[in-house]
Design an enzyme around this catalytic site. Structure first.
Site, PDB file in Angstrom:
ATOM      1  N   ASN A  78       0.865  -1.177   0.000  1.00  0.00           N
ATOM      2  CA  ASN A  78       0.000   0.000   0.000  1.00  0.00           C
ATOM      3  C   ASN A  78       0.905   1.231   0.000  1.00  0.00           C
ATOM      4  O   ASN A  78       1.340   1.694   1.041  1.00  0.00           O
ATOM      5  CB  ASN A  78      -0.920  -0.041   1.223  1.00  0.00           C
ATOM      6  CG  ASN A  78      -1.856   1.143   1.278  1.00  0.00           C
ATOM      7  OD1 ASN A  78      -1.772   2.045   0.447  1.00  0.00           O
ATOM      8  ND2 ASN A  78      -2.743   1.147   2.249  1.00  0.00           N
TER       9      ASN A  78
ATOM     10  N   CYS B 135       0.464   5.289   1.573  1.00  0.00           N
ATOM     11  CA  CYS B 135       0.593   5.702   2.968  1.00  0.00           C
ATOM     12  C   CYS B 135       1.547   6.891   3.043  1.00  0.00           C
ATOM     13  O   CYS B 135       2.417   7.047   2.208  1.00  0.00           O
ATOM     14  CB  CYS B 135       1.138   4.556   3.792  1.00  0.00           C
ATOM     15  SG  CYS B 135       2.865   4.271   3.445  1.00  0.00           S
TER      16      CYS B 135
ATOM     17  N   ASN C  42      -6.291   3.413  -5.452  1.00  0.00           N
ATOM     18  CA  ASN C  42      -6.659   3.732  -4.086  1.00  0.00           C
ATOM     19  C   ASN C  42      -7.597   4.951  -4.149  1.00  0.00           C
ATOM     20  O   ASN C  42      -7.973   5.386  -5.230  1.00  0.00           O
ATOM     21  CB  ASN C  42      -5.402   4.015  -3.252  1.00  0.00           C
ATOM     22  CG  ASN C  42      -5.594   3.612  -1.797  1.00  0.00           C
ATOM     23  OD1 ASN C  42      -6.660   3.837  -1.222  1.00  0.00           O
ATOM     24  ND2 ASN C  42      -4.583   3.021  -1.203  1.00  0.00           N
ATOM     25  N   THR C  43      -7.954   5.492  -3.015  1.00  0.00           N
ATOM     26  CA  THR C  43      -8.970   6.554  -3.016  1.00  0.00           C
ATOM     27  C   THR C  43      -8.412   7.906  -3.485  1.00  0.00           C
ATOM     28  O   THR C  43      -7.212   8.151  -3.422  1.00  0.00           O
ATOM     29  CB  THR C  43      -9.542   6.733  -1.601  1.00  0.00           C
ATOM     30  OG1 THR C  43      -8.448   6.935  -0.707  1.00  0.00           O
ATOM     31  CG2 THR C  43     -10.327   5.517  -1.178  1.00  0.00           C
TER      32      THR C  43
ATOM     33  N   GLY D 125     -12.162   0.549  -8.008  1.00  0.00           N
ATOM     34  CA  GLY D 125     -12.601   1.937  -8.081  1.00  0.00           C
ATOM     35  C   GLY D 125     -14.050   1.963  -8.522  1.00  0.00           C
ATOM     36  O   GLY D 125     -14.339   1.983  -9.715  1.00  0.00           O
TER      37      GLY D 125
ATOM     38  N   THR E 104     -16.028  -0.551  -1.904  1.00  0.00           N
ATOM     39  CA  THR E 104     -17.143   0.157  -1.287  1.00  0.00           C
ATOM     40  C   THR E 104     -18.503  -0.487  -1.566  1.00  0.00           C
ATOM     41  O   THR E 104     -19.389  -0.475  -0.709  1.00  0.00           O
ATOM     42  CB  THR E 104     -17.129   1.625  -1.788  1.00  0.00           C
ATOM     43  OG1 THR E 104     -15.859   2.188  -1.447  1.00  0.00           O
ATOM     44  CG2 THR E 104     -18.217   2.448  -1.166  1.00  0.00           C
TER      45      THR E 104
HETATM   46  C1  LIG Z   1     -13.496   2.293   4.404  1.00  0.00           C
HETATM   47  C2  LIG Z   1     -12.350   2.041   3.483  1.00  0.00           C
HETATM   48  C3  LIG Z   1     -11.154   1.542   3.983  1.00  0.00           C
HETATM   49  C4  LIG Z   1     -10.072   1.311   3.133  1.00  0.00           C
HETATM   50  N1  LIG Z   1      -8.913   0.809   3.658  1.00  0.00           N
HETATM   51  C5  LIG Z   1      -7.877   0.536   2.833  1.00  0.00           C
HETATM   52  C6  LIG Z   1      -6.689  -0.049   3.334  1.00  0.00           C
HETATM   53  O1  LIG Z   1      -6.556  -0.329   4.518  1.00  0.00           O
HETATM   54  N2  LIG Z   1      -5.679  -0.295   2.456  1.00  0.00           N
HETATM   55  C7  LIG Z   1      -5.775  -0.020   1.117  1.00  0.00           C
HETATM   56  O2  LIG Z   1      -4.837  -0.292   0.383  1.00  0.00           O
HETATM   57  N3  LIG Z   1      -6.903   0.516   0.623  1.00  0.00           N
HETATM   58  C8  LIG Z   1      -7.942   0.806   1.441  1.00  0.00           C
HETATM   59  N4  LIG Z   1      -9.102   1.344   0.912  1.00  0.00           N
HETATM   60  C9  LIG Z   1      -9.176   1.628  -0.534  1.00  0.00           C
HETATM   61  C10 LIG Z   1      -9.852   0.487  -1.284  1.00  0.00           C
HETATM   62  O3  LIG Z   1      -9.117  -0.705  -1.162  1.00  0.00           O
HETATM   63  C11 LIG Z   1     -10.003   0.828  -2.762  1.00  0.00           C
HETATM   64  O4  LIG Z   1      -8.734   0.980  -3.336  1.00  0.00           O
HETATM   65  C12 LIG Z   1     -10.807   2.089  -3.024  1.00  0.00           C
HETATM   66  O5  LIG Z   1     -11.841   2.213  -2.086  1.00  0.00           O
HETATM   67  C13 LIG Z   1     -11.407   2.155  -4.431  1.00  0.00           C
HETATM   68  O6  LIG Z   1     -12.281   1.089  -4.688  1.00  0.00           O
HETATM   69  P1  LIG Z   1     -13.875   1.138  -4.433  1.00  0.00           P
HETATM   70  O7  LIG Z   1     -14.365   2.407  -5.051  1.00  0.00           O
HETATM   71  O8  LIG Z   1     -14.424  -0.082  -5.080  1.00  0.00           O
HETATM   72  O9  LIG Z   1     -14.055   1.124  -2.961  1.00  0.00           O
HETATM   73  C14 LIG Z   1     -10.193   1.583   1.748  1.00  0.00           C
HETATM   74  C15 LIG Z   1     -11.398   2.071   1.244  1.00  0.00           C
HETATM   75  C16 LIG Z   1     -12.484   2.298   2.086  1.00  0.00           C
HETATM   76  C17 LIG Z   1     -13.757   2.821   1.514  1.00  0.00           C
END
Ligand SMILES: Cc1cc2nc3c(=O)[nH]c(=O)nc-3n(C[C@H](O)[C@H](O)[C@H](O)COP(=O)(O)O)c2cc1C
Ligand SMILES: Cc1cc2nc3c(=O)[nH]c(=O)nc-3n(C[C@H](O)[C@H](O)[C@H](O)COP(=O)(O)OP(=O)(O)OC[C@H]3O[C@@H](n4cnc5c(N)ncnc54)[C@H](O)[C@@H]3O)c2cc1C
Ligand code: FES
Lengths: 301, 259
Positions: free
Chosen positions: A126, A129, A190-191, A241, A264
């Site tokens: 990841n 960070c 990632n977000t 995503g 999500t």
């Molecule tokens: C509540 C939450 C917690 C997340 N925790 C992590 C995490 O610990 N490590 C990580 O690499 N990504 C984390 N993410 C990112 C997701 O793995 C993903 O990359 C991102 O949400 C985009 O995908 P999605 O739109 O389908 O959720 C988190 C996302 C959400 C919403």
């Protein structure tokens, strides 16, 4: 129908997995037979030591999505390996472990600890960070990405996947750096850095002030990033995503993703990943596609 | 991937006072499983607006699963428009329920603010005819924010009401009703409502060395302890409201900006 895909030396029985931080195994509620259908599971990012996480509120709903600032709350790697991992390996599907750290050295220490862990088939770095020294994420700098992936590859016996942040000008450049350093795959996105303000009191909604946007709102942007990286590097991609439906997942596969991760969406529909898997199968049958590899990167431009 | 996700038909969905609605779902197979204090996580729209599910305490579980809710925003607005025979995607029952009063307790006091009264009817269904003095101290903004004390009274519960505007009961905060508690009796307190109100209950309980429990609210995404989004600070570190809670020991909770 062949659904298996390969990353590094590892075979996955199908391309559907879950995004880190969105899958937690709660015995009381989960149906083991359904979880076992997935191609892989990716638990929440683990760090060397326990992390308490950010002050609340940690999440806020937005149009077609959410912003989170959880702060990688976790119990640390030793606790994960002794307490959590045994519960996950009993599903007999590969576990991709997401790890994060503040320094290259800490990443290497983590990777070494994971080397001998049975049931973990690959490591996801990841890289989104905070790199404390530079006030920048590792994956926002091609050189830092190269250096870190290289250092981990040197000690890690398992395939290494670099998880990229979309908060960059040119994500292809970062993916190329990861590839050059030996990454077996990249996962993205990632977000997206984001925030929300409560106009009643003019305060940020999140305890951490800022957070990361996920969910269907980000899907078209993530898709374009996957498309760009596949076209330029042809490297294996785990895409995520905003994937809510099998149509979404298919778009990512066609753009070049080898695997798709549901994040999500699972909060809204806990069954989303399983429904997406069966939807992909239906699509393949209908379109007489015998092997998922015929679909991956098959975009007609 | 969760065992407890199902669609249930709406049996009825009625306005019961100026501000509250009562929804009844045909969820027969859940009724026996539900414990007081647990909640259900409803997807009020199958589309993307609103995006999250919405959590609601179980109000009653007799012939059907009932929730009592107040319309405060888009989600509850959409919920209030659900017609008989339409169906709702429901996750639950979820969360850690109230624990039963410890041995030796003679008086059970429930302190509710507004729609925070919802989990207590089911609690009195469980606690009635067990020899406790049941007391509900019920505060609301106006007459339109207090409902259903008849059903509490049918369960042998004494009800005292306060409203901010005095339109019914005592004028003022619910803390004005603390005098109704007989401090000579071994007492257990449950509370659910706005944070400042629960903080005042916590302070009162501490002062009088009374044990109790509080049911908390946080914005929720998953509702099942996965996302760690609904965490709240307690004396034992961050805990998820959806899975470790919503019910916590009163002396464990830290009400930010409160007590
Ligand atoms: C509540 C939450 C917690 C997340 N925790 C992590 C995490 O610990 N490590 C990580 O690499 N990504 C984390 N993410 C990112 C997701 O793995 C993903 O990359 C991102 O949400 C985009 O995908 P999605 O739109 O389908 O959720 C988190 C996302 C959400 C919403
Ligand atoms: C465990 C639990 C049990 C609940 N039980 C009930 C119940 O029995 N009956 C009932 O009417 N409500 C209950 N709630 C609150 C209910 O979930 C919210 O009122 C609802 O989600 C609001 O949705 P909305 O879209 O209508 O409002 P929104 O548009 O989401 O919000 C409107 C306003 O309400 C606030 N709000 C939204 N969600 C919450 C929340 N979870 N806690 C505090 N404030 C919030 C927002 O900040 C905003 O100011 C419960 C909440 C939890 C966590
Ligand atoms: S709402 Fe996800 S952990 Fe509580």
């Amino acid at each position: 129908m062949k659904l298996n895909v390969k990353i590094g030396k590892v075979q996955f029985k199908n391309p559907v997995t879950v995004a880190s931080g969105t899958f937690g195994y709660i015995e009381k509620y989960c149906s083991p037979s359904k979880i076992s259908q997935l191609g892989a599971i990716v638990p929440k990012t683990v760090t060397l030591n326990l992390r308490e996480g950010n002050p609340s509120p940690r999440i806020v709903e937005t149009p077609s999505g959410m912003i989170n600032a959880i702060g990688i709350e976790n119990q640390g790697i030793d606790n994960f390996l002794s307490e959590k991992l045994p519960k996950l390996t009993k599903f007999k599907i590969p576990v991709i472990l997401s790890i994060s750290a503040n320094t290259d050295k800490e990443f290497v220490t983590l990777a070494k600890k994971v080397n001998n862990a049975k049931g973990i088939c690959a490591i996801e770095l990841n890289l989104s960070c905070p790199n404390l020294k530079k006030k920048q994420l590792v994956a926002q700098d091609a050189k830092a990405t190269y250096r870190l992936v290289k250092a981990v590859k040197k000690v890690c016996k398992k395939p290494v996947i670099a998880k990229l942040t979309p908060n960059v000008t040119n994500i292809v450049e970062i993916a190329q750096a990861a590839k050059k350093a030996g990454a077996d795959a990249v996962s993205l996105v990632n977000t997206f850095a984001a925030m929300a303000i409560d106009i009643k009191n003019r305060k940020p909604v999140l305890g951490n002030i800022v957070g990361g946007l996920s969910g269907p709102a980000i899907k078209p942007i993530a898709l374009k990033m996957v498309y760009d990286i596949y076209r330029e590097t042809k490297m294996p991609i785990i895409a995520m995503g905003g994937i809510m439906t099998n149509d979404d997942a298919l778009e990512f596969l066609i753009a070049g993703a080898s695997m798709v991760a549901v994040g999500t969406a699972s909060f809204v529909n806990p069954n989303a990943s399983i429904e997406i898997l069966s939807g992909i199968k239906k699509y393949m049958k209908k379109n007489k596609i015998k092997d998922i590899k015929q679909l991956i990167g098959s975009i007609r431009t | 991937m969760l065992r407890n996700q199902k669609r249930y038909k709406v049996i009825s969905n009625k306005k019961v006072c100026a501000n509250f609605f009562r929804l009844s779902l045909n969820a027969k197979f859940l009724l026996k499983k539900i414990k007081p204090g647990q909640f259900v996580h409803l997807r009020v729209s199958d589309g993307l607006k609103p995006f999250f599910r919405r959590p609601f305490s179980v109000f009653r579980a007799q012939k059907s699963l009932e929730i009592l809710y107040e319309v405060v925003g888009d989600g509850t607005q959409i919920l209030s428009k659900k017609k008989r025979n339409s169906s709702i995607d429901c996750l639950g029952p979820l969360g850690t329920p109230f624990s039963m009063p410890p041995k030796g307790i003679k008086q059970v006091v429930m302190v509710a603010g507004g729609v925070g009264v919802a989990p207590f009817l089911l609690l009195t269904d469980k606690l009635k005819n067990k020899g406790y003095d049941l007391i509900l101290l019920y505060g609301g903004r106006t007459r339109g924010h207090v409902f259903s004390f008849k059903e509490f009274q049918q369960n042998g519960c004494k009800v005292f009401v306060s409203t901010d505007d005095g339109s019914i009961g005592v004028k003022g905060r619910v803390s004005k009703l603390f005098t109704k508690i007989n401090l000579a009796k071994p007492t257990f307190i449950y509370t659910c409502g706005p944070k400042p109100m629960m903080a005042s209950v916590q302070a009162f309980a501490k002062k009088n060395k009374i044990k109790g429990q509080a049911s908390l609210e946080e914005v929720m995404a998953c509702g099942v302890g996965t996302c760690l989004g609904c965490s709240t600070k307690t004396k034992h570190g961050y805990k998820t409201v959806c899975h470790d809670g919503p019910v916590f020991d009163l002396d464990e909770v830290i009400f930010q900006g409160g007590a």
